[in-house]
Design a protein around this motif. Structure first.
Motif, PDB file in Angstrom:
ATOM      1  N   GLY A  51      17.410   5.926   4.043  1.00  0.00           N
ATOM      2  CA  GLY A  51      16.155   6.313   4.415  1.00  0.00           C
ATOM      3  C   GLY A  51      15.465   7.350   4.145  1.00  0.00           C
ATOM      4  O   GLY A  51      16.039   8.325   3.332  1.00  0.00           O
ATOM      5  N   ILE A  52      14.144   7.630   4.214  1.00  0.00           N
ATOM      6  CA  ILE A  52      13.564   8.787   3.576  1.00  0.00           C
ATOM      7  C   ILE A  52      13.537   9.954   4.687  1.00  0.00           C
ATOM      8  O   ILE A  52      13.456  11.209   4.021  1.00  0.00           O
ATOM      9  CB  ILE A  52      12.133   8.589   3.074  1.00  0.00           C
ATOM     10  N   GLN A  53      13.903   9.965   5.647  1.00  0.00           N
ATOM     11  CA  GLN A  53      13.659  10.805   6.459  1.00  0.00           C
ATOM     12  C   GLN A  53      14.878  12.161   6.393  1.00  0.00           C
ATOM     13  O   GLN A  53      14.501  13.314   6.677  1.00  0.00           O
ATOM     14  CB  GLN A  53      13.786  10.410   8.043  1.00  0.00           C
ATOM     15  N   VAL A 112       1.010  -1.237   0.008  1.00  0.00           N
ATOM     16  CA  VAL A 112       0.020  -0.061  -0.103  1.00  0.00           C
ATOM     17  C   VAL A 112       0.811   1.287   0.083  1.00  0.00           C
ATOM     18  O   VAL A 112       0.535   2.138  -0.641  1.00  0.00           O
ATOM     19  CB  VAL A 112      -0.918  -0.090   1.187  1.00  0.00           C
ATOM     20  N   THR A 113       1.933   1.146   0.879  1.00  0.00           N
ATOM     21  CA  THR A 113       2.782   2.263   0.881  1.00  0.00           C
ATOM     22  C   THR A 113       3.783   2.721  -0.398  1.00  0.00           C
ATOM     23  O   THR A 113       3.790   3.873  -0.924  1.00  0.00           O
ATOM     24  CB  THR A 113       3.763   2.131   2.225  1.00  0.00           C
ATOM     25  N   HIS A 114       4.172   1.384  -0.961  1.00  0.00           N
ATOM     26  CA  HIS A 114       4.900   1.269  -2.076  1.00  0.00           C
ATOM     27  C   HIS A 114       4.224   2.112  -3.274  1.00  0.00           C
ATOM     28  O   HIS A 114       4.396   2.726  -4.070  1.00  0.00           O
ATOM     29  CB  HIS A 114       4.858  -0.212  -2.535  1.00  0.00           C
ATOM     30  N   ASN A 115       2.761   1.528  -3.348  1.00  0.00           N
ATOM     31  CA  ASN A 115       1.847   2.136  -4.346  1.00  0.00           C
ATOM     32  C   ASN A 115       1.461   3.712  -4.159  1.00  0.00           C
ATOM     33  O   ASN A 115       1.235   4.492  -5.081  1.00  0.00           O
ATOM     34  CB  ASN A 115       0.661   1.262  -4.533  1.00  0.00           C
ATOM     35  N   LYS A 116       1.365   4.002  -2.848  1.00  0.00           N
ATOM     36  CA  LYS A 116       1.222   5.472  -2.365  1.00  0.00           C
ATOM     37  C   LYS A 116       2.489   6.057  -3.082  1.00  0.00           C
ATOM     38  O   LYS A 116       2.212   7.498  -3.443  1.00  0.00           O
ATOM     39  CB  LYS A 116       0.911   5.654  -0.986  1.00  0.00           C
ATOM     40  N   GLY A 117       3.479   5.574  -3.128  1.00  0.00           N
ATOM     41  CA  GLY A 117       4.671   6.388  -3.575  1.00  0.00           C
ATOM     42  C   GLY A 117       4.620   6.589  -5.132  1.00  0.00           C
ATOM     43  O   GLY A 117       5.075   7.577  -5.620  1.00  0.00           O
ATOM     44  N   ILE A 118       4.017   5.858  -5.700  1.00  0.00           N
ATOM     45  CA  ILE A 118       3.402   5.718  -7.156  1.00  0.00           C
ATOM     46  C   ILE A 118       2.461   6.889  -7.537  1.00  0.00           C
ATOM     47  O   ILE A 118       3.028   7.666  -8.187  1.00  0.00           O
ATOM     48  CB  ILE A 118       3.192   4.335  -7.775  1.00  0.00           C
TER      49      ILE A 118
HETATM   50  C1  MEV Z   1       5.671   8.940   1.062  1.00  0.00           C
HETATM   51  O1  MEV Z   1       4.636  10.017   0.620  1.00  0.00           O
HETATM   52  C2  MEV Z   1       5.757   7.844  -0.132  1.00  0.00           C
HETATM   53  C3  MEV Z   1       6.682   6.781   0.310  1.00  0.00           C
HETATM   54  O2  MEV Z   1       6.480   6.273   1.718  1.00  0.00           O
HETATM   55  C4  MEV Z   1       6.779   5.816  -0.463  1.00  0.00           C
HETATM   56  C5  MEV Z   1       7.215   4.417  -0.179  1.00  0.00           C
HETATM   57  O3  MEV Z   1       7.501   4.056   0.808  1.00  0.00           O
HETATM   58  O4  MEV Z   1       7.649   3.900  -1.075  1.00  0.00           O
HETATM   59  C6  MEV Z   1       8.192   7.313   0.466  1.00  0.00           C
END
Ligand code: MEV
Length: 434
Positions: free
Chosen positions: A385-387, A273-279
């Motif tokens: 990491g994204i932070q 779900v989070t991966h697709n949210k990133g898309i």
């Molecule tokens: C943040 O808006 C989107 C991410 O969480 C997407 C992901 O985890 O692949 C960074």
């Protein structure tokens, strides 16, 4: 009897100014505060009125940043892609990935189809077998009833592509589902499809009567936002040794970690779900910028992600013979004519920035933006990491909200370079530096 619930009666009949005053009175405590809505109006009254007409009960405008993802190379054509999004680092991430892939051949379309669909659900109280045996005859009469509507669309290369009749035994033995497949050329086509379906819905009883069948009962007619045949598959690929994204890991280690992260998104719903949210971060930003319907895109994407009965990642990645690849299939119904596309001035500008593409071309750009964001997000996750990136922008936003001076901004950036950013930490820092 006096209504003490606070319910507002007759609201839709009020003028725009009265609506603002009424809501200011009910929600802000004072009708005079309606100026707070007006503060965000365009100076140009004609433009303001145009905006108010896009929706109903409009009180004011709600601005979002309109940015650009430069250097998105799609099928050897270069775009600087407009993106409307409020989340910091989405545009930065997509831009970094777009530039990276620009140097490695860009995004390539692997497959594309543009067939939308809609359904009429009805009760056929007569012999269902008879209708099935006369299916072609039935479809011909339904198609003929839409001639006036399809005439223009056919000139633009669109029109009805097929009919399909199915029984719905789970509901009742009489319940039938008639699916219409349609190509809507460069328009999103929602109005066109719904008009076709409603015309067909009125023709079904006519067909029954002509053939001396019991009167059927139409329940509803509506397009489907599930558009698995309206999709584009976009790919990036390069030799592993060229995947020099990370300073931390050599390309082959980075690529291996990356592919594993995508495999996890494919097998674990928490991650998918989070991966697709990133898309959708990237895709929705372009969809919104070009005046298209992001709710439809979201609904279609997530239903498609669950097409095999299990919600999974919309993208895949792998390494074949020392070549890294990543691809994304996105079902997305878009338009570049009709709807808001020309009426909304910045949507029109966004389309102009892209060279006024047709709907198929826009689908590719939207998918490329989604893939760019997805690549950048996963690349960050398996490395720094994204932070770190997020926090830099988060700090900018907090400093701006706190109205820090240029000197304080500089000092804060140095101070927070290796510390955790939070609103309270930044406030404390500013208080001490004032
Ligand atoms: C943040 O808006 C989107 C991410 O969480 C997407 C992901 O985890 O692949 C960074």
């Amino acid at each position: 009897m006096k209504d003490t619930s606070g319910k507002i009666s007759g609201f839709s009949k009020l003028s725009a100014a009265e609506k603002r005053r009424t809501i200011a009175e009910h929600c802000l405590g004072n009708a005079e505060d309606s100026y707070k809505f007006e503060a965000f109006h365009f100076a140009d009254e004609v433009l303001q009125q145009k905006f108010e007409q896009f929706s109903e009960n409009t009180l004011t405008n709600h601005a979002l940043p309109f940015g650009v993802i430069p250097n998105v190379l799609v099928d050897d054509k270069l775009y600087h892609v407009p993106a409307v999004v409020e989340e910091s680092s989405v545009v930065a991430a997509a831009s970094k990935a777009a530039s990276f892939w620009y140097d490695r051949g860009g995004f390539k379309t692997v497959a594309q189809e543009s067939i939308k669909n809609g359904q009429v659900y009805f009760e056929w109280y007569d012999d269902v077998e008879w209708l099935r045996n006369n299916e072609l005859f039935f479809f011909d009469q339904l198609a003929a009833s839409t001639a006036e509507l399809t005439n223009n669309m056919e000139k633009r290369g669109g029109g009805i592509r097929s009919f399909l009749l199915e029984q719905m035994p789970g509901i009742s033995k009489n319940t039938l589902k008639l699916t219409l497949e349609v190509n809507t050329a460069d328009s999103m086509g929602a109005n066109f499809i719904n008009s076709l379906l409603e015309t067909i819905a009125t023709e079904i009883p006519v067909f029954a009567q002509k053939n001396n069948r019991k009167a059927p009962e139409v329940l509803m007619a509506i397009l489907s936002n599930y558009t698995p045949k309206n999709f584009v598959t976009m790919k990036v690929a390069a030799p592993v040794e060229q995947i020099t994204w990370s300073k931390q890991y050599p390309p082959e280690v980075f690529a291996k970690r990356f592919v594993q992260a995508v495999q996890i998104a494919n097998s674990d719903v928490s991650r998918a779900v989070t991966h697709n949210k990133g898309i959708m971060n990237g895709s929705d930003a372009v969809i919104l910028a070009t005046g298209n319907d992001f709710r439809a895109a979201e609904a279609a994407a997530h239903a498609y992600a669950a097409r095999n009965g299990r919600y999974a990642s919309l993208s895949e990645a792998g390494i074949d013979e020392d070549r890294f690849w990543m691809k994304l299939t996105l079902p997305v119904a878009l338009g570049t004519v009709g709807g808001l596309t020309k009426l909304h001035p910045t949507a029109a500008l966004a389309l102009q920035m892209l060279g006024n593409p047709g709907a198929d071309e826009l689908m590719k750009i939207v998918a490329a933006a989604g893939l760019a964001n997805n690549f950048a997000a996963v690349a960050s996750l398996v490395t720094t990491g994204i932070q770190r990136g997020h926090m830099k922008l988060h700090l900018d936003n907090i400093l701006s909200a706190e109205q820090a001076s240029p000197k304080q901004i500089k000092a804060a950036k140095e101070w927070f370079a290796n510390k955790t950013v939070s609103v309270s930490a930044v406030r404390d820092f500013l208080a001490n530096s004032r």
